[in-house]
Design a protein around this motif. Sequence first.
Motif, PDB file in Angstrom:
ATOM      1  N   VAL A   1       0.707  -1.268   0.036  1.00 24.11           N
ATOM      2  CA  VAL A   1      -0.410  -0.255  -0.443  1.00 24.11           C
ATOM      3  C   VAL A   1       0.744   1.273   0.198  1.00 24.11           C
ATOM      4  N   THR A   2       1.624   1.649   1.381  1.00 24.44           N
ATOM      5  CA  THR A   2       3.229   2.430   0.626  1.00 24.44           C
ATOM      6  C   THR A   2       4.402   1.308   1.150  1.00 24.44           C
ATOM      7  N   LEU A   3       5.139   2.691   1.154  1.00 29.56           N
ATOM      8  CA  LEU A   3       7.065   2.555   1.187  1.00 29.56           C
ATOM      9  C   LEU A   3       7.551   3.260   1.722  1.00 29.56           C
ATOM     10  N   ASP A   4       5.654   4.491   2.334  1.00 28.05           N
ATOM     11  CA  ASP A   4       6.685   5.919   2.155  1.00 28.05           C
ATOM     12  C   ASP A   4       6.749   5.803   4.460  1.00 28.05           C
ATOM     13  N   MET A   5       7.391   6.820   4.154  1.00 28.09           N
ATOM     14  CA  MET A   5       7.876   7.223   5.932  1.00 28.09           C
ATOM     15  C   MET A   5       6.692   8.065   5.761  1.00 28.09           C
ATOM     16  N   GLU A   6       6.224   7.512   7.238  1.00 29.23           N
ATOM     17  CA  GLU A   6       5.034   8.462   7.794  1.00 29.23           C
ATOM     18  C   GLU A   6       5.046   9.057   9.050  1.00 29.23           C
ATOM     19  N   GLU A   7       3.995  10.076   9.199  1.00 35.01           N
ATOM     20  CA  GLU A   7       4.138  10.874  10.468  1.00 35.01           C
ATOM     21  C   GLU A   7       2.985  11.115  10.339  1.00 35.01           C
TER      22      GLU A   7
ATOM     23  N   GLY B   1      10.214   1.722   4.117  1.00 33.59           N
ATOM     24  CA  GLY B   1      10.831   0.483   3.636  1.00 33.59           C
ATOM     25  C   GLY B   1      11.008   0.663   2.068  1.00 33.59           C
ATOM     26  N   ILE B   2      11.914  -0.298   1.223  1.00 30.98           N
ATOM     27  CA  ILE B   2      12.182  -0.448   0.529  1.00 30.98           C
ATOM     28  C   ILE B   2      11.543  -1.177  -0.256  1.00 30.98           C
ATOM     29  N   SER B   3      11.578  -2.842  -0.303  1.00 29.38           N
ATOM     30  CA  SER B   3      10.175  -2.945  -0.890  1.00 29.38           C
ATOM     31  C   SER B   3       9.124  -4.244  -0.593  1.00 29.38           C
ATOM     32  N   ALA B   4       8.668  -5.167  -1.023  1.00 34.82           N
ATOM     33  CA  ALA B   4       7.460  -5.578  -0.080  1.00 34.82           C
ATOM     34  C   ALA B   4       7.984  -6.175   1.054  1.00 34.82           C
TER      35      ALA B   4
ATOM     36  N   LEU C   1      18.061   8.965   4.995  1.00 35.40           N
ATOM     37  CA  LEU C   1      17.225   7.594   5.171  1.00 35.40           C
ATOM     38  C   LEU C   1      16.790   7.437   3.480  1.00 35.40           C
ATOM     39  N   GLN C   2      16.224   8.864   2.949  1.00 33.66           N
ATOM     40  CA  GLN C   2      15.896   8.694   1.791  1.00 33.66           C
ATOM     41  C   GLN C   2      16.628   7.631   0.235  1.00 33.66           C
ATOM     42  N   GLU C   3      18.082   8.335   0.896  1.00 37.09           N
ATOM     43  CA  GLU C   3      19.206   8.312  -0.078  1.00 37.09           C
ATOM     44  C   GLU C   3      19.178   7.366  -0.126  1.00 37.09           C
TER      45      GLU C   3
END
Length: 756
Positions: free
Chosen positions: A459-465, A495-498, A723-725
């Motif tokens: 659904v998402t791998l993004d950082m969530e706040e 995360g990076i992947s599933a 982290l994003q890098e």
Amino acid sequence: MKDVRIISGKRIVPSLDMVSALLGMKNTDQIQTVFEQQLSVVKMRIRPKSAMVIDEFEFSADNHTEVKKVLCVMLTVGDSICSLIGKYTAGNEMLKAMVVDAMADSCLFAFEQQLLPYIRQLCLEEGYGILGRLEITRDVPARFQKTVFAALEAERTLGLSITSGYMLKPEKSMSILFELTQDTTMQCLEHDCEKCADKNCMLKKREVLLTIDKTGLNGADSNGPSFAGFPVKSDETFANVQISCPQGSNLLDILRENKMFLPSYCNGKGTCGKCGVLLKEGSLPITPEDKAAFSEKELYQGMRLSCRAVLRSNITIAVRSHENEVFQTPDIKWDNNEVTDKYNSDYGIAIDIGTTTLAFSLIDLSGKRVIDSYTAVNAQRCFGADVLTRIQAANAGKGRQLSCLIKHDILIGIKTLITRNAIKPAQLRHIVIAANTVMLHLLRGYSCEGLSGYPFTPVTLDMEELTLSELFSDFWEDALQIFPLERVNVILLPGISAFVGADITAGLYACNILEKEAPTLFLDLGTNGEMALKRGNVIYTASTAAGPAFEAGNIKWGMPGIAGAISQVTFCGGRSKIKTIEDCLPKGICGTGVIEAIAELLIAGLIDTNGKLKEPYFPDGFPLAQTAYGEQILLYQQDIREIQMAKAAIRAGIEILLQRSNTYWEEIGAVYLAGGFGFFLDTKKASYIGILPEKMPLKIIAAGNTSLKGAQLYLTNPDRDGLQEIKKNAREISLAQDSSFQELYLKHMAFDDITV
């Protein structure tokens, strides 16, 4: 001429549970004995055959006649089984006759269930839905039996006959009518027990009483039976509880519904042997899975697998509580010095949600130091040991339960830390959580459908706040008792992947992977095998289904890394010498203990290069130690196979990363071994069994819980860009899609490439 469909049944097998229910007898052990004796004979004599046709019948009610479209179905299991029943009856072998009679009925019902998809398909082909099922004598007069018989030409098609009293011959035959409708969305096929005219039907679900006995496991026997290798004191069991539940319920499901969560690494399939309970009163038949999980003595004392237990009558059991298990903690260090201004400082909590365990750190944000820690079992393990079984459970409708379990665990951990350290709830400002992708999906209540098959889309791998009130919206009242929700900021790391999740991102962040010049290998050998290889600016990542063997999840005497688990094994004078966690009496063996035992057996020449235990240990296992109750803790041939498969998957995965990055083993500058298993592992013995090449232990850094360390680091020195890098530079290698993986996997199953 009517289109009469003829269908023969396939692999119809009677059910012991249904036979017991049909007989309504309490002596289920005696029934089981006869059942097992007669099973092969019954299966040979069952001749299931059915005929079905769509027709029009006249129905009369209140002086009004109406013509309706119906589907007529007649089924039989043949005359041979009836002859056998007659033979036993004539010979006055009444118990055999009764059991075989019930077995025949069970086969008839099983055949009926097998026919339902065919019935549904036939109706849809003809453009009909099914409005409802009509029972002869309940919904329509008995004379309809003759009408159905004629419509199906049952004498010709099925070899049946009918008496003047509308009874079918042979007796193990039945008729069903389905009223049809033009609405094809209607599919009402099943029998409705609530409307059943037979009030004494043994198949009708009734309420039974389940009692959880507070005297615990030790109350059963003066010798103090063990809980499948885990001795338990009476104060470790649940308080006395009585639960009313439907007859026919699965015991493990009932315990889960009542918040009693036993380990079930196989998610109720009966293969892991971890969800045992002690039967103290009543009857639960011994299943084949019970026999595989417990010794004869344990079965005699009443040990049963809850996932295989079906409640047919009132029973009393003892259930071990796993809530207070304390795990061996890898290098979670804290500063014992007093905080300078304890009551005016701000605090944060770092959390690692592992598939098996949870780890928490309480951090003084002004001093940037860890002042306390907390570990616990992940209660979700009652739905399976690994992420795949959790995904399956979530997609099968258990997602809400899984989400509630982890949220409850997190609330307990937070409350424990702030209470134990006398911190005001308002002083807690930030929480950072790292976890694999599946754990984060379950925490957030996201659908796991995309994770269940290729191309594995989260659904998402993004950082969530988010605020804590958003995270715990469905635990509002519980959370409010701990802290003011609006003041706490929660960050879920990206995360990076599933299958390479935020726990790996956090681990790479904690190891400062971006600054490494030489090729660097990162391995997390927990419940799931994740790995990363940095070469230049690229981070090659992969995940392999190593299974839970490294954490002893599917090892016969396996247990987590808690007090009493064998963690070290050496051989001296041909006998094993062990060390347990906290030097307690041995209760089982954890992952590191299994690795060391196998390495020692290889060195001693007691395991050959194919992984086979040599005689006399092959059939019965190699003895490692005894429990407090004199039971042998054994390493079995199947345990060795589980480790072989796990180590082969890891080694093959690493070599694929080396190939895809054009890297040689010799070029690797460092190997970061993450996780509790990696921290306590004897790396030389790990190389003996082939997880890594012989010379690699010299380059290994036992990094501990890097997922938690990454969350701690982000709390004290947040670097979103870093982290994003990591995420941007990561390149996932799909091992399942790599043609070389299977070849390497098979190669590394053996122990023939090791030097000891």
